[in-house]
Design a protein around this motif. Sequence first.
Motif, mmCIF file in Angstrom:
data_model
loop_
_atom_site.group_PDB
_atom_site.id
_atom_site.type_symbol
_atom_site.label_atom_id
_atom_site.label_comp_id
_atom_site.label_asym_id
_atom_site.label_seq_id
_atom_site.Cartn_x
_atom_site.Cartn_y
_atom_site.Cartn_z
ATOM 1 N N LYS A 2 0.831 -1.200 0.000
ATOM 2 C CA LYS A 2 0.000 0.000 0.000
ATOM 3 C C LYS A 2 0.868 1.253 0.000
ATOM 4 N N GLN A 3 0.441 2.228 -0.793
ATOM 5 C CA GLN A 3 1.110 3.518 -0.806
ATOM 6 C C GLN A 3 0.201 4.522 -0.115
ATOM 7 N N TYR A 4 0.791 5.564 0.390
ATOM 8 C CA TYR A 4 -0.024 6.593 0.999
ATOM 9 C C TYR A 4 0.537 7.949 0.656
ATOM 10 N N LEU A 5 -0.290 8.948 0.845
ATOM 11 C CA LEU A 5 0.064 10.320 0.502
ATOM 12 C C LEU A 5 -0.088 11.198 1.723
ATOM 13 N N LEU A 6 0.913 12.012 1.964
ATOM 14 C CA LEU A 6 0.830 13.009 3.025
ATOM 15 C C LEU A 6 0.403 14.309 2.384
ATOM 16 N N GLY A 118 25.796 7.538 -0.808
ATOM 17 C CA GLY A 118 24.513 6.913 -1.079
ATOM 18 C C GLY A 118 23.534 6.878 0.068
ATOM 19 N N ALA A 119 23.938 7.320 1.268
ATOM 20 C CA ALA A 119 22.994 7.387 2.382
ATOM 21 C C ALA A 119 21.910 8.407 2.050
ATOM 22 N N THR A 120 20.659 8.082 2.395
ATOM 23 C CA THR A 120 19.533 8.885 1.915
ATOM 24 C C THR A 120 18.497 9.103 3.007
ATOM 25 N N GLY A 121 17.897 10.295 2.990
ATOM 26 C CA GLY A 121 16.754 10.582 3.831
ATOM 27 C C GLY A 121 17.092 11.195 5.167
ATOM 28 N N LEU A 122 16.064 11.403 5.979
ATOM 29 C CA LEU A 122 16.219 12.010 7.300
ATOM 30 C C LEU A 122 17.233 11.274 8.145
ATOM 31 N N VAL A 141 10.017 5.004 -6.415
ATOM 32 C CA VAL A 141 9.833 5.214 -4.977
ATOM 33 C C VAL A 141 11.149 4.990 -4.252
ATOM 34 N N ASP A 142 11.440 5.869 -3.279
ATOM 35 C CA ASP A 142 12.553 5.651 -2.360
ATOM 36 C C ASP A 142 12.040 5.902 -0.950
ATOM 37 N N GLU A 143 11.685 4.812 -0.257
ATOM 38 C CA GLU A 143 11.074 4.954 1.059
ATOM 39 C C GLU A 143 12.043 5.424 2.131
ATOM 40 N N ARG A 144 13.323 5.531 1.814
ATOM 41 C CA ARG A 144 14.255 6.162 2.743
ATOM 42 C C ARG A 144 13.945 7.645 2.889
ATOM 43 N N GLN A 145 13.215 8.208 1.908
ATOM 44 C CA GLN A 145 12.806 9.610 1.960
ATOM 45 C C GLN A 145 11.391 9.780 2.504
ATOM 46 N N ASP A 146 10.776 8.691 2.888
ATOM 47 C CA ASP A 146 9.448 8.722 3.500
ATOM 48 C C ASP A 146 9.636 8.846 5.006
ATOM 49 N N VAL A 147 9.096 9.902 5.602
ATOM 50 C CA VAL A 147 9.368 10.178 7.011
ATOM 51 C C VAL A 147 8.908 9.040 7.917
ATOM 52 N N TYR A 148 7.749 8.462 7.651
ATOM 53 C CA TYR A 148 7.213 7.423 8.529
ATOM 54 C C TYR A 148 7.955 6.101 8.352
ATOM 55 N N LYS A 149 8.082 5.648 7.132
ATOM 56 C CA LYS A 149 8.704 4.347 6.886
ATOM 57 C C LYS A 149 10.199 4.371 7.205
ATOM 58 N N SER A 150 10.867 5.467 6.879
ATOM 59 C CA SER A 150 12.299 5.549 7.178
ATOM 60 C C SER A 150 12.540 5.643 8.677
ATOM 61 N N THR A 151 11.669 6.349 9.383
ATOM 62 C CA THR A 151 11.828 6.463 10.832
ATOM 63 C C THR A 151 11.659 5.110 11.502
ATOM 64 N N GLU A 152 10.654 4.360 11.102
ATOM 65 C CA GLU A 152 10.460 3.037 11.710
ATOM 66 C C GLU A 152 11.654 2.131 11.410
ATOM 67 N N ASN A 269 6.108 14.759 0.308
ATOM 68 C CA ASN A 269 6.182 13.345 -0.081
ATOM 69 C C ASN A 269 7.386 13.094 -0.985
ATOM 70 N N PRO A 270 8.605 13.383 -0.531
ATOM 71 C CA PRO A 270 9.777 13.253 -1.401
ATOM 72 C C PRO A 270 10.097 11.818 -1.788
ATOM 73 N N GLY A 271 9.490 10.849 -1.095
ATOM 74 C CA GLY A 271 9.736 9.446 -1.427
ATOM 75 C C GLY A 271 9.189 9.037 -2.776
ATOM 76 N N TYR A 272 8.220 9.805 -3.307
ATOM 77 C CA TYR A 272 7.731 9.567 -4.667
ATOM 78 C C TYR A 272 8.571 10.405 -5.615
ATOM 79 N N LEU A 273 9.414 9.755 -6.386
ATOM 80 C CA LEU A 273 10.510 10.432 -7.061
ATOM 81 C C LEU A 273 10.100 11.234 -8.285
ATOM 82 N N ASN A 274 8.980 10.873 -8.904
ATOM 83 C CA ASN A 274 8.607 11.509 -10.167
ATOM 84 C C ASN A 274 7.268 12.232 -10.107
#
Length: 280
Positions: A2-6, A118-122, A141-152, A269-274
């Motif tokens: 599942k994808q989600y949008l902030l 190559g380290a990415t995200g918060l 998609v790069d979920e390392r840039q997704d605040v919720y998924k990368s934090t977990e 939503n920077p995890g969605y690259l395009n």
Amino acid sequence: MKQYLLILLIFFGASVRGINKRIVLSEIERGVISKEVIDNKICRMELELDYRVDDRVLSRIKRYVTFGKKDTELLLGRSHYYFPIFEHYLRVYGLPEELKYLPMVESGLQPAVKSIVGATGLWQIMDFNVDNYGLLVNDQVDERQDVYKSTEAAVKLLKDLYNQYGEWTLVLAAYNAGPGRVNKAIKLSEGGANFWEIETFLPKETRMYVPSFIAASYIANYYPQHQIQPRIKPHLEGETRILLVDQPLSFKDINLVSGVSVSWLQRLNPGYLNGFIPGI
């Protein structure tokens, strides 16, 4: 998956509570950073790590409050938005709340940051940890840039490192340099039990890492006493909600329906690259 949008729901001028209640230290007014004052204040924070205030910590704090003050105000403005998210996952996994300061050092609380290695995200997650912690990375998609998924993912990694070392300064060093280098440093130091006992054998960047974390912890707690006022960017000022998306959708389509600009959607939503959500 599942994808989600902030998405931004309400935009309004925000204020940070307490920023008008300033206590100005005489040492700061004179441009002097007092080791004794800093040490006493950090002691009152009751950090769950073996902290020490040395010249590296003082130098970093001085940078936050002097020529780097404008950047610090923006950094603290971002913390107003991201810290509650970090705190949630740290509570869920039973880790110390002060670990929320780690992305201040890693990324300056900027979710789209990429390092030269190559380290990415918060949380600056490396490629080799993507699969280990269930993150999706491809050309869309790069979920390392997704605040919720990368934090977990980062919190899970920190918990694994604590289970391995049982000491937080070693955990921080291993988060930065990797367990292999920390293990080697422990061996070379003949069994060093914390960062301070093994730092001589660590890479230069890692030797600065724990002092930088201590300085970030300090400024996040005591910025009002340095006449610093957080500045919040407009796209982080309003209320946001997470929306589940089960079909492909572009940011342009969302803009037509919601009125939220494509640029703001991308920032949130920077995890969605395009500018496109691939859906399930």
